[in-house]
Motif scaffolding. Structure first.
Motif, mmCIF file in Angstrom:
data_model
loop_
_atom_site.group_PDB
_atom_site.id
_atom_site.type_symbol
_atom_site.label_atom_id
_atom_site.label_comp_id
_atom_site.label_asym_id
_atom_site.label_seq_id
_atom_site.Cartn_x
_atom_site.Cartn_y
_atom_site.Cartn_z
ATOM 1 N N LYS A 98 94.393 -3.291 58.010
ATOM 2 C CA LYS A 98 94.252 -4.708 58.316
ATOM 3 C C LYS A 98 92.774 -5.048 58.185
ATOM 4 O O LYS A 98 91.917 -4.163 58.246
ATOM 5 C CB LYS A 98 94.760 -5.025 59.722
ATOM 6 N N ASN A 99 92.496 -6.309 57.995
ATOM 7 C CA ASN A 99 91.102 -6.682 57.813
ATOM 8 C C ASN A 99 90.444 -6.793 59.165
ATOM 9 O O ASN A 99 90.277 -7.869 59.705
ATOM 10 C CB ASN A 99 90.982 -8.010 57.072
ATOM 11 N N ASN A 100 90.057 -5.646 59.696
ATOM 12 C CA ASN A 100 89.345 -5.662 60.962
ATOM 13 C C ASN A 100 87.960 -6.223 60.704
ATOM 14 O O ASN A 100 87.069 -5.548 60.210
ATOM 15 C CB ASN A 100 89.247 -4.250 61.524
ATOM 16 N N SER A 101 87.787 -7.486 61.014
ATOM 17 C CA SER A 101 86.558 -8.175 60.649
ATOM 18 C C SER A 101 85.337 -7.580 61.310
ATOM 19 O O SER A 101 84.214 -7.850 60.918
ATOM 20 C CB SER A 101 86.671 -9.649 61.022
ATOM 21 N N SER B 28 83.208 -5.180 69.421
ATOM 22 C CA SER B 28 84.047 -6.138 68.732
ATOM 23 C C SER B 28 84.068 -7.465 69.477
ATOM 24 O O SER B 28 83.882 -7.518 70.689
ATOM 25 C CB SER B 28 85.461 -5.581 68.592
ATOM 26 N N THR B 29 84.296 -8.509 68.715
ATOM 27 C CA THR B 29 84.501 -9.823 69.315
ATOM 28 C C THR B 29 85.984 -9.953 69.627
ATOM 29 O O THR B 29 86.815 -9.845 68.723
ATOM 30 C CB THR B 29 84.063 -10.927 68.329
ATOM 31 N N PRO B 30 86.327 -10.154 70.902
ATOM 32 C CA PRO B 30 87.749 -10.118 71.259
ATOM 33 C C PRO B 30 88.512 -11.311 70.698
ATOM 34 O O PRO B 30 87.919 -12.357 70.410
ATOM 35 C CB PRO B 30 87.723 -10.157 72.792
ATOM 36 N N PRO B 31 89.824 -11.162 70.567
ATOM 37 C CA PRO B 31 90.628 -12.285 70.067
ATOM 38 C C PRO B 31 90.766 -13.363 71.126
ATOM 39 O O PRO B 31 90.654 -13.093 72.324
ATOM 40 C CB PRO B 31 91.972 -11.631 69.783
ATOM 41 N N THR B 32 90.988 -14.557 70.678
ATOM 42 C CA THR B 32 91.291 -15.660 71.582
ATOM 43 C C THR B 32 92.616 -16.254 71.143
ATOM 44 O O THR B 32 93.297 -15.714 70.272
ATOM 45 C CB THR B 32 90.192 -16.742 71.520
ATOM 46 N N GLU B 36 91.377 -13.967 65.591
ATOM 47 C CA GLU B 36 91.751 -12.568 65.583
ATOM 48 C C GLU B 36 90.561 -11.751 66.072
ATOM 49 O O GLU B 36 89.460 -12.272 66.227
ATOM 50 C CB GLU B 36 92.134 -12.150 64.164
ATOM 51 N N VAL B 37 90.785 -10.480 66.285
ATOM 52 C CA VAL B 37 89.672 -9.606 66.652
ATOM 53 C C VAL B 37 88.598 -9.700 65.572
ATOM 54 O O VAL B 37 88.897 -9.656 64.381
ATOM 55 C CB VAL B 37 90.147 -8.145 66.773
ATOM 56 N N GLY B 38 87.340 -9.849 65.971
ATOM 57 C CA GLY B 38 86.260 -9.887 65.005
ATOM 58 C C GLY B 38 86.032 -11.245 64.387
ATOM 59 O O GLY B 38 85.191 -11.388 63.502
ATOM 60 N N GLU B 39 86.777 -12.236 64.834
ATOM 61 C CA GLU B 39 86.603 -13.588 64.316
ATOM 62 C C GLU B 39 85.944 -14.455 65.368
ATOM 63 O O GLU B 39 86.031 -14.179 66.562
ATOM 64 C CB GLU B 39 87.971 -14.205 64.008
ATOM 65 N N VAL B 40 85.326 -15.535 64.922
ATOM 66 C CA VAL B 40 84.756 -16.495 65.852
ATOM 67 C C VAL B 40 85.117 -17.908 65.388
ATOM 68 O O VAL B 40 85.180 -18.186 64.187
ATOM 69 C CB VAL B 40 83.224 -16.312 65.956
ATOM 70 N N VAL B 74 83.548 -30.057 60.459
ATOM 71 C CA VAL B 74 84.806 -29.313 60.322
ATOM 72 C C VAL B 74 84.845 -28.198 61.352
ATOM 73 O O VAL B 74 83.805 -27.747 61.846
ATOM 74 C CB VAL B 74 84.946 -28.695 58.908
ATOM 75 N N THR B 75 86.043 -27.749 61.665
ATOM 76 C CA THR B 75 86.189 -26.545 62.489
ATOM 77 C C THR B 75 86.846 -25.468 61.637
ATOM 78 O O THR B 75 87.522 -25.765 60.649
ATOM 79 C CB THR B 75 87.055 -26.789 63.739
ATOM 80 N N ALA B 76 86.621 -24.226 62.030
ATOM 81 C CA ALA B 76 87.196 -23.122 61.256
ATOM 82 C C ALA B 76 87.107 -21.845 62.066
ATOM 83 O O ALA B 76 86.493 -21.809 63.139
ATOM 84 C CB ALA B 76 86.448 -22.951 59.937
ATOM 85 N N ARG B 77 87.712 -20.807 61.545
ATOM 86 C CA ARG B 77 87.566 -19.460 62.091
ATOM 87 C C ARG B 77 86.926 -18.624 60.997
ATOM 88 O O ARG B 77 87.365 -18.670 59.841
ATOM 89 C CB ARG B 77 88.914 -18.857 62.471
ATOM 90 N N VAL B 78 85.906 -17.858 61.372
ATOM 91 C CA VAL B 78 85.137 -17.089 60.393
ATOM 92 C C VAL B 78 84.944 -15.667 60.928
ATOM 93 O O VAL B 78 84.658 -15.495 62.122
ATOM 94 C CB VAL B 78 83.753 -17.750 60.161
ATOM 95 N N PRO B 79 85.070 -14.641 60.080
ATOM 96 C CA PRO B 79 84.774 -13.282 60.544
ATOM 97 C C PRO B 79 83.302 -13.160 60.940
ATOM 98 O O PRO B 79 82.420 -13.645 60.218
ATOM 99 C CB PRO B 79 85.069 -12.408 59.322
ATOM 100 N N VAL B 80 83.041 -12.516 62.046
ATOM 101 C CA VAL B 80 81.644 -12.309 62.464
ATOM 102 C C VAL B 80 80.887 -11.569 61.363
ATOM 103 O O VAL B 80 79.714 -11.829 61.113
ATOM 104 C CB VAL B 80 81.601 -11.527 63.798
#
Lengths: 103, 610
Positions: A98-101, B28-32, B36-40, B74-80
């Motif tokens: 999975k794409n673990n970011s 890691s950045t936790p999911p909300t 997803e995990v690692g996203e902000v 705009v709003t979005a989700r982006v991988p850290v």
């Protein structure tokens, strides 16, 4: 004297011997300090169809020339000298794709 | 206490800087509720909305409105991991961390459109183009076994049950389960469909069976994409009538709690031997039924030429009978800088620079392969510039501390038993100083001089070579076998469906085309474990591989209905004939597409014409 980050270290070198049949980069190949009690699950390729090397605990036949087995470090050394053993794959840890970011 | 400068990208919201710094340390950045995990979650001001949405790193949120200066919020989700890249885009004027989101891992209820955009555009069914949908086909995977080797099988989720409530799972082998005398290969526990059906009668089926897939299980999501029937979520997977065999892969996770309370999780799973046995187990259960197996697991290191025994084993198992296929994810390492290649001159040297962040506490490994006709000398130089050690071909060694603990292990190996090439391994224990480490290769005897090197995957944080990066050859090393179908990812939610920013690139080290195909792998909604009937979103080549696994199951089902047997070469050839071949001109990008995405209707037509 050699240092890493100010701390003294030293180099221990040796010629690679007795592990010519072990596959690349395996966790087992990293350490030369295996405990006699350790056991490893390995995949073994043999030159002769159906051949099972002596001493190993057979887990299953994958094909005529490939089998999985459990071995100790001592048995691993025996596999190295077994002319009917072509190569030995020590286990390598896998990861999910999975794409673990984070990574 | 001491102050240290950092090299974290500075031209960005400090709250995002902190997340980037934490990521470098393996936190890691936790999911909300919406990430997803690692996203902000971010709020951005952009001057070009199309350019903003075209970035595959950007998971679309809401278009809030236009500012007085004519720009758009705009709003979005982006991988850290991609914040710096996104912030550096010419279309981005400012980028800020969202402050309104609450931490929760409980709520799987779809969020309001203002947070996640139009969910209807993101489910699996609608992620697939018309030509990839199975709904119009006669066969829906009937009489075919879909095998899943992964972690976390939610046998109770409605998507894996027949309309009468009984299970679609023929067998579930938990490799970590308590061993019994008749366990496959002597370990783990197998649950039969009868045992699963009995457990499904209980109030708590997981307790009744003695197996719990855990929340947000990767394997449940993957299984649903390949073979879910949509009875719970309303969105079927690719082959909804297939039978299922699941191997819960041995889980070797080790969790290290860091000093500040964060978790640096080594998410490595079982090993290659257990993988081979899992493939063999599924084919045995399938017996003479057609069977397509999905493996969404990956490894960076390896010869990348199909000669590793794990690849030879899978090749052998696939070719042992007709109507068999194994599909493997291409990996998500395209942008991570984990590959380097070059040429070593005779009597000269070439340097590889390995960037290890300060405070990186994980075990690290580098693997380098070069031609059997060459002879290099390896030199390792730490960040302070003082050479530590030189190793000739055929030597190994270790760097030990005052207490004789190994801190670095090095191997310079002559003639690998499987391909004859030479190989260098550098294995670094944790707590080594950060900075740029140099791996210097001296050309002693050179007739070819070429080499390829990979940094092994480090979950939680990933070290890399110093830029500029060579992102070719980044495909999953266990998927380079000749009989394996390897799949990359594209984003079905973007215009023109671009290749996913993470989707790894070929070719193999011996120059073959890999991945073989691409499929939808970004923003894919599929079953969420422990919810009974809900779904959630995941991205990765883990998600694209089961699309192709499902497609192959449909093909095998169609062939089976016509008494046609397909060996792996025929399966591959039909898939190639069915590929949409809409490939980019740039050869570097082309190497990420394989033969492109697959038109399932074409594939079925080919079988019907046989």
């Amino acid at each position: 004297m050699l240092y890493i980050a100010g701390k003294p270290v030293r180099v221990k070198k040796s010629l690679l011997h007795g592990c010519h049949k072990k596959e690349h980069g395996s966790e087992m190949a990293q350490s030369q300090q295996l405990n006699d009690d350790d056991i490893y699950s390995v995949t073994i390729k043999v030159a002769e169809a159906g051949y099972v090397p002596a001493g190993v605990k057979l887990r299953g036949h994958i094909s005529d020339n490939l089998l999985t087995a459990t071995v100790t470090p001592e048995e691993m050394n025996n596999l190295e000298t077994d002319s009917r053993v072509v190569s030995i794959s020590a286990p390598r840890k896998l990861h999910s794709a999975k794409n673990n970011s984070v990574a | 206490m001491r102050f240290e400068w950092t090299d974290i990208f500075a031209d960005i919201d400090p709250r995002l800087q902190r997340l980037m710094q934490r990521r470098r340390r393996g936190l890691s950045t936790p999911p909300t509720a919406s990430t997803e995990v690692g996203e902000v979650a971010v709020i951005a001001k952009v001057n070009d909305v199309e350019a903003w949405y075209s970035m595959t790193e950007v998971r679309e949120g809401a278009e809030v409105g236009t500012t007085a200066d004519g720009n758009i919020i705009v709003t979005a989700r982006v991988p850290v991991s991609r914040l710096q890249s996104v912030r550096s885009s010419p279309c981005v004027i400012s980028l800020q961390a969202s402050q309104s989101l609450q931490l929760t891992t409980e709520d799987l209820t779809p969020q309001p459109p203002s947070l996640i955009g139009n969910r209807d555009n993101l489910n699996l069914e609608k992620s697939l183009s018309n030509t990839q949908k199975a709904s119009a086909l006669e066969q829906q995977g009937n009489n075919v076994v879909v095998g899943i080797i992964d972690v976390g099988c939610d046998f109770a989720h409605q998507n894996f049950r027949h309309p009468d409530g009984s299970t679609r799972i023929l067998a579930l082998w938990d490799q970590d389960g308590s061993s019994e005398p008749d366990s496959p290969f002597g370990y783990g526990k197998v649950y039969s469909s009868a045992e699963i059906n009995q457990a499904l009668q209980a109030e708590d089926p997981y307790k009744a069976l003695g197996y719990n897939p855990k929340k947000y299980a990767h394997g449940t999501h993957v299984m649903d994409i390949a073979a879910g029937n949509g009875n719970g979520t309303g969105n079927p997977g690719i082959s909804p009538e297939a039978d299922i065999v699941f191997v819960h892969f041995s889980n070797g996770a080790v969790e290290a709690v860091l000093a500040d309370g964060g978790n640096a999780v080594d998410k490595s799973l079982g090993d290659t031997t257990e993988l081979v046995e899992a493939v063999d187990f599924i084919f045995e259960i399938a017996e003479n039924c057609p069977c397509a197996i999905n493996i969404s697991l990956a490894l960076h290191g390896g010869p990348h030429d199909g000669t590793a025994l794990v690849e030879q084993s899978i090749d052998a198992l696939v070719s042992n009978k007709p109507n068999r296929a194994v599909v493997i994810a291409a990996g998500n390492s395209y942008y991570k800088g984990i590959h380097a290649s070059g040429k070593v001159p005779k009597n000269g040297f070439t340097d590889l620079h390995w960037d290890i962040p300060r405070g990186h506490w994980h075990y690290k490994a580098l693997e380098l392969w070069y031609d059997k006709q060459d002879k290099f000398q390896l030199e390792l130089i730490p960040p302070d510039g003082q050479s530590l050690v030189s190793l000739q071909l055929g030597e190994n060694g270790e760097i030990v501390d005052e207490d004789d603990n190994t801190v670095i292990y090095l191997s310079h190996r002559f003639c690998d038993p499987n391909n004859g090439d030479n190989m260098i391994g550098v294995f670094m224990e944790s707590r080594l100083p950060g900075g740029i480490w140099t791996v210097r290769l001296h050309g002693v005897e050179v007739s070819n001089g070429n080499f390829h090197a990979w940094i092994e995957r480090e979950d939680g944080s990933q070290t890399s070579f110093v830029a500029p990066h060579d992102n070719t050859h980044t495909v999953n090393s266990i998927g380079c076998g000749h009989n394996i179908i390897m799949v990359g990812s594209y984003d079905p939610t973007k215009p023109n469906q671009p290749i996913s920013y993470f989707s790894s690139s070929g070719p193999t080290r011996d120059g073959r085309k890999k991945p073989d195909f691409i499929a939808p792998g970004q923003n894919i909604w599929a079953a969420a474990s422990l919810t009974g009937n809900k779904s959630y979103r995941k991205s990765g080549t883990s998600m694209s591989a089961p699309v192709v696994t499902g497609i192959i199951a449909l093909m095998l089902s169609e062939a089976d209905a016509r008494n046609i047997q397909l060996d792996i070469n025929q399966i591959r050839e039909i898939l190639i004939q069915s590929a949409e071949n809409n490939l980019p001109e740039d050869p570097l990008q082309k190497a990420r597409y394989g033969y492109g995405s697959i038109d399932i209707n074409t594939a079925i037509s080919v079988i019907r014409a046989m």
